[in-house]
Design a protein around this motif. Sequence first.
Motif, PDB file in Angstrom:
ATOM      1  N   GLY A 289      46.009  33.666  38.566  1.00 62.99           N
ATOM      2  CA  GLY A 289      46.221  34.794  39.404  1.00 62.99           C
ATOM      3  C   GLY A 289      45.090  35.723  39.650  1.00 62.99           C
ATOM      4  N   GLN A 290      44.139  35.585  38.643  1.00 58.25           N
ATOM      5  CA  GLN A 290      42.815  36.321  38.844  1.00 58.25           C
ATOM      6  C   GLN A 290      41.897  35.776  39.729  1.00 58.25           C
ATOM      7  OE1 GLN A 290      41.665  36.128  34.620  1.00 58.25           O
ATOM      8  NE2 GLN A 290      41.994  38.214  34.436  1.00 58.25           N
ATOM      9  N   HIS A 291      40.875  37.083  40.161  1.00 60.28           N
ATOM     10  CA  HIS A 291      39.982  36.520  41.096  1.00 60.28           C
ATOM     11  C   HIS A 291      38.400  36.776  40.790  1.00 60.28           C
ATOM     12  CE1 HIS A 291      40.697  40.961  41.646  1.00 60.28           C
ATOM     13  NE2 HIS A 291      39.379  41.077  41.874  1.00 60.28           N
ATOM     14  N   TYR A 292      37.358  36.183  41.483  1.00 57.31           N
ATOM     15  CA  TYR A 292      36.122  36.425  41.050  1.00 57.31           C
ATOM     16  C   TYR A 292      35.658  37.286  42.345  1.00 57.31           C
ATOM     17  CZ  TYR A 292      35.223  33.461  36.758  1.00 57.31           C
ATOM     18  OH  TYR A 292      35.342  33.155  35.510  1.00 57.31           O
ATOM     19  N   VAL A 293      34.507  37.783  41.773  1.00 62.89           N
ATOM     20  CA  VAL A 293      33.832  38.435  42.910  1.00 62.89           C
ATOM     21  C   VAL A 293      32.489  37.761  43.244  1.00 62.89           C
ATOM     22  CG1 VAL A 293      32.666  40.627  43.858  1.00 62.89           C
ATOM     23  CG2 VAL A 293      34.506  40.797  42.459  1.00 62.89           C
ATOM     24  N   VAL A 294      32.116  37.479  44.417  1.00 62.79           N
ATOM     25  CA  VAL A 294      31.063  36.657  45.053  1.00 62.79           C
ATOM     26  C   VAL A 294      30.036  37.642  45.455  1.00 62.79           C
ATOM     27  CG1 VAL A 294      29.902  34.799  46.339  1.00 62.79           C
ATOM     28  CG2 VAL A 294      32.387  34.485  45.167  1.00 62.79           C
TER      29      VAL A 294
ATOM     30  N   GLY B 122      18.129  43.506  51.550  1.00 60.76           N
ATOM     31  CA  GLY B 122      18.279  43.784  50.082  1.00 60.76           C
ATOM     32  C   GLY B 122      19.198  44.128  49.441  1.00 60.76           C
ATOM     33  N   SER B 123      20.318  44.678  50.388  1.00 57.58           N
ATOM     34  CA  SER B 123      21.708  45.131  49.887  1.00 57.58           C
ATOM     35  C   SER B 123      22.364  43.782  49.506  1.00 57.58           C
ATOM     36  CB  SER B 123      22.133  45.959  50.956  1.00 57.58           C
ATOM     37  OG  SER B 123      22.374  45.261  52.221  1.00 57.58           O
ATOM     38  N   TRP B 124      23.697  44.177  49.010  1.00 58.61           N
ATOM     39  CA  TRP B 124      24.494  42.969  48.546  1.00 58.61           C
ATOM     40  C   TRP B 124      25.734  42.810  49.394  1.00 58.61           C
ATOM     41  CZ3 TRP B 124      22.955  39.276  45.333  1.00 58.61           C
ATOM     42  CH2 TRP B 124      21.710  39.601  44.246  1.00 58.61           C
ATOM     43  N   ALA B 125      26.167  41.736  49.968  1.00 60.62           N
ATOM     44  CA  ALA B 125      27.565  41.528  50.539  1.00 60.62           C
ATOM     45  C   ALA B 125      28.446  40.838  49.214  1.00 60.62           C
ATOM     46  CB  ALA B 125      27.469  40.563  51.559  1.00 60.62           C
ATOM     47  N   GLN B 126      29.640  41.535  48.838  1.00 61.10           N
ATOM     48  CA  GLN B 126      30.320  41.034  47.851  1.00 61.10           C
ATOM     49  C   GLN B 126      31.873  41.011  48.236  1.00 61.10           C
ATOM     50  OE1 GLN B 126      30.394  43.478  44.149  1.00 61.10           O
ATOM     51  NE2 GLN B 126      28.626  44.648  45.050  1.00 61.10           N
ATOM     52  N   ARG B 127      32.370  39.847  47.892  1.00 57.19           N
ATOM     53  CA  ARG B 127      33.718  39.783  48.379  1.00 57.19           C
ATOM     54  C   ARG B 127      34.527  39.231  47.357  1.00 57.19           C
ATOM     55  NH1 ARG B 127      31.704  41.980  52.036  1.00 57.19           N
ATOM     56  NH2 ARG B 127      31.685  41.869  54.204  1.00 57.19           N
ATOM     57  N   SER B 128      36.043  39.501  47.199  1.00 58.76           N
ATOM     58  CA  SER B 128      36.853  38.786  45.953  1.00 58.76           C
ATOM     59  C   SER B 128      37.528  37.509  46.374  1.00 58.76           C
ATOM     60  CB  SER B 128      37.902  39.759  45.563  1.00 58.76           C
ATOM     61  OG  SER B 128      37.408  41.065  45.494  1.00 58.76           O
ATOM     62  N   TYR B 129      37.285  36.488  45.666  1.00 57.16           N
ATOM     63  CA  TYR B 129      37.984  35.296  45.921  1.00 57.16           C
ATOM     64  C   TYR B 129      38.802  34.873  44.902  1.00 57.16           C
ATOM     65  CZ  TYR B 129      35.334  35.190  50.023  1.00 57.16           C
ATOM     66  OH  TYR B 129      34.724  35.732  51.263  1.00 57.16           O
ATOM     67  N   SER B 130      40.298  34.588  45.053  1.00 58.25           N
ATOM     68  CA  SER B 130      41.164  34.123  44.009  1.00 58.25           C
ATOM     69  C   SER B 130      40.850  32.634  43.471  1.00 58.25           C
ATOM     70  CB  SER B 130      42.604  34.187  44.483  1.00 58.25           C
ATOM     71  OG  SER B 130      42.874  35.385  45.060  1.00 58.25           O
TER      72      SER B 130
ATOM     73  N   VAL C 245      25.385  29.985  43.470  1.00 61.01           N
ATOM     74  CA  VAL C 245      25.840  31.245  44.056  1.00 61.01           C
ATOM     75  C   VAL C 245      26.301  32.124  42.803  1.00 61.01           C
ATOM     76  CG1 VAL C 245      28.159  30.004  44.133  1.00 61.01           C
ATOM     77  CG2 VAL C 245      28.075  32.145  45.110  1.00 61.01           C
ATOM     78  N   GLU C 246      26.064  33.591  43.114  1.00 62.80           N
ATOM     79  CA  GLU C 246      26.408  34.498  42.026  1.00 62.80           C
ATOM     80  C   GLU C 246      27.715  35.090  42.146  1.00 62.80           C
ATOM     81  OE1 GLU C 246      23.197  37.453  40.927  1.00 62.80           O
ATOM     82  OE2 GLU C 246      22.331  36.625  42.713  1.00 62.80           O
ATOM     83  N   LEU C 247      28.118  35.131  41.002  1.00 63.72           N
ATOM     84  CA  LEU C 247      29.752  35.763  40.623  1.00 63.72           C
ATOM     85  C   LEU C 247      30.009  36.343  39.529  1.00 63.72           C
ATOM     86  CD1 LEU C 247      32.265  32.802  40.670  1.00 63.72           C
ATOM     87  CD2 LEU C 247      29.785  32.519  39.888  1.00 63.72           C
ATOM     88  N   ARG C 248      30.935  37.191  39.374  1.00 62.64           N
ATOM     89  CA  ARG C 248      31.379  38.018  38.348  1.00 62.64           C
ATOM     90  C   ARG C 248      32.821  37.999  38.259  1.00 62.64           C
ATOM     91  NH1 ARG C 248      30.971  44.268  38.654  1.00 62.64           N
ATOM     92  NH2 ARG C 248      31.352  44.201  36.263  1.00 62.64           N
ATOM     93  N   GLY C 249      33.304  37.647  37.000  1.00 55.72           N
ATOM     94  CA  GLY C 249      34.807  37.824  36.883  1.00 55.72           C
ATOM     95  C   GLY C 249      35.044  37.120  35.381  1.00 55.72           C
ATOM     96  N   PRO C 250      36.287  36.657  35.248  1.00 53.36           N
ATOM     97  CA  PRO C 250      37.574  36.987  36.138  1.00 53.36           C
ATOM     98  C   PRO C 250      37.960  38.361  36.208  1.00 53.36           C
ATOM     99  CG  PRO C 250      38.301  35.751  34.288  1.00 53.36           C
ATOM    100  CD  PRO C 250      36.917  35.956  34.195  1.00 53.36           C
TER     101      PRO C 250
END
Lengths: 198, 281
Positions: free
Chosen positions: B78-83, B90-98, B137-142
């Motif tokens: 059920g958890q998601h990661y942020v990519v 130079g700014s970051w685009a980030q979105r969540s993916y389950s 790819v860079e990600l953070r989570g879960p």
Amino acid sequence: MSLFSRTARERDPRLPPGQYDAGDTFPVLTAEVVPRIDPSQWSFRIDGLVATTRTWTWDDVHRLPASVYEGDIHCVTTWSKLGTSFGGVSLDTLLAEAGPLPTATHVVAWSSTGYTTNLPLEHVTGGKAWVVWEHEGKPLTTPHGGPVRLLVPHLYFWKSVKWVGGLRLLDHDEPGFWETRGYHELGDPWTEQRYDGD
Amino acid sequence: MTEPTATGQTGQADLPPLPTLGGLPPLPTLGPVGRRPPPGGARREWVTATVEACTEETAHARTLRLRLPDGTPAHTPGQHYVVRVRRDDGSWAQRSYSVASAPALPPAPPTVDLTVERLDDGELSPYLHSLHVGDRVELRGPFGGWFVWRGERPVLLVGGGSGVVPLASVLRAWQQRGRPGGDGAMHLVVSVRSPADLFYAAELTGSPDVTVVHTRTAPDGAARPPGRLTVDDLRPYVPAAPDALTVYVCGSAAFAEGATGLVVGAGVPASAVRVEAFGPS
Ligand SMILES: Cc1cc2nc3c(=O)[nH]c(=O)nc-3n(C[C@H](O)[C@H](O)[C@H](O)COP(=O)(O)OP(=O)(O)OC[C@H]3O[C@@H](n4cnc5c(N)ncnc54)[C@H](O)[C@@H]3O)c2cc1C
């Protein structure tokens, strides 16, 4: 690899780091079943460390001096809505009637759904927070928290409790629904306090 | 078998309820009491993952299998990661993916499957569709401590379109553990426009644990004519005593609102329903 930014122009200075401009959209994020609350049944209560516990009905809050917020809102899921507006009453007006005790340091804002969130008192006083029932001049819709939601626009939007029912003043911090489920205690978008420990 | 856990986000530690002050009524609560964050917090850092496999699910959706650094704790279903991806300014685009996959249990190397639907005018999803095996790819989570499955049963999962992703993780985790509770302890109802829009089609089609509802085009010979999800599609999976049931609803905001209405209409208490809405509203 990097992304080409959508537009050649400068990034909008109103966008905190990591946020993007959702344009005209207003996404809906909800954790629970959307409640149907008849305005005639709605009330807002301030209790806890206050001189007088106060409850306002729909008609009561409409008799108070109206206050409009014009500005931006920021969701932790990374969208921001720029240049929007909400109408209602300043929380300062309501708190003044209840009279916070000097020992009060934090609040828990709650919804009848059981959703709660914690806020330091200084983050909801001094023109920083509202109780609102209008969005861009129209009644606030149910999915967006209508009839009445809290608005604390300088923090991530999960702090702006939908279907708000009241505020409890405490002498300590009491983490709420998301704050006990991995999200940040305070939620300042400008320092990207998204998750626990950020 | 030990529960797959995500460090710091598990454990329904029995915390005292909110204090009542001077005889004030307790405040309403939602769901089991959450975890009080540890002092100083438990920050999840950005990590670099490698694309290990890409699978096309539909004409618009693909699954990326990402290899995480050794030692990364498994997610809770059920958890998601942020990519995140850096823009040229130079700014970051980030979105969540389950996460779609069941937790990778040691000794299996830590991987997660993310299924990304491509929005042609979106910022990050087309980029994630351009990645190849071996790319990083860079990600953070879960992340997530509400729309998670920690062994609850019985369970009804209701997904619309890409909302099936976190529910697939729950169903797969239950199957991975040997289907505790047996037939009917968990059921997934997934709503799609046509058979071509179903993610994980080979796995879900014909599974006794899954009902596929088609809203526009049903497969040849289907007993159910195409049409929106109705309460009758859900009722067979709501036990006579629905109090013990936990329901997870995921999809667009419009789908989630409609489906939660049906679930409550089938007699399930609102407090037993967990909702996650993403995608178009
Ligand atoms: C908890 C959670 C879990 C999720 N899980 C999944 C998942 O498993 N799978 C999945 O596919 N998605 C998932 N999502 C959704 C995902 O995070 C993204 O929102 C989605 O992939 C779209 O991102 P994007 O960058 O491609 O599109 P965005 O750039 O975010 O655009 C989305 C839409 O908004 C419009 N738009 C955005 N910005 C502008 C602008 N400046 N001007 C005009 N129009 C604009 C675009 O038309 C586009 O159609 C999840 C979201 C959350 C919150």
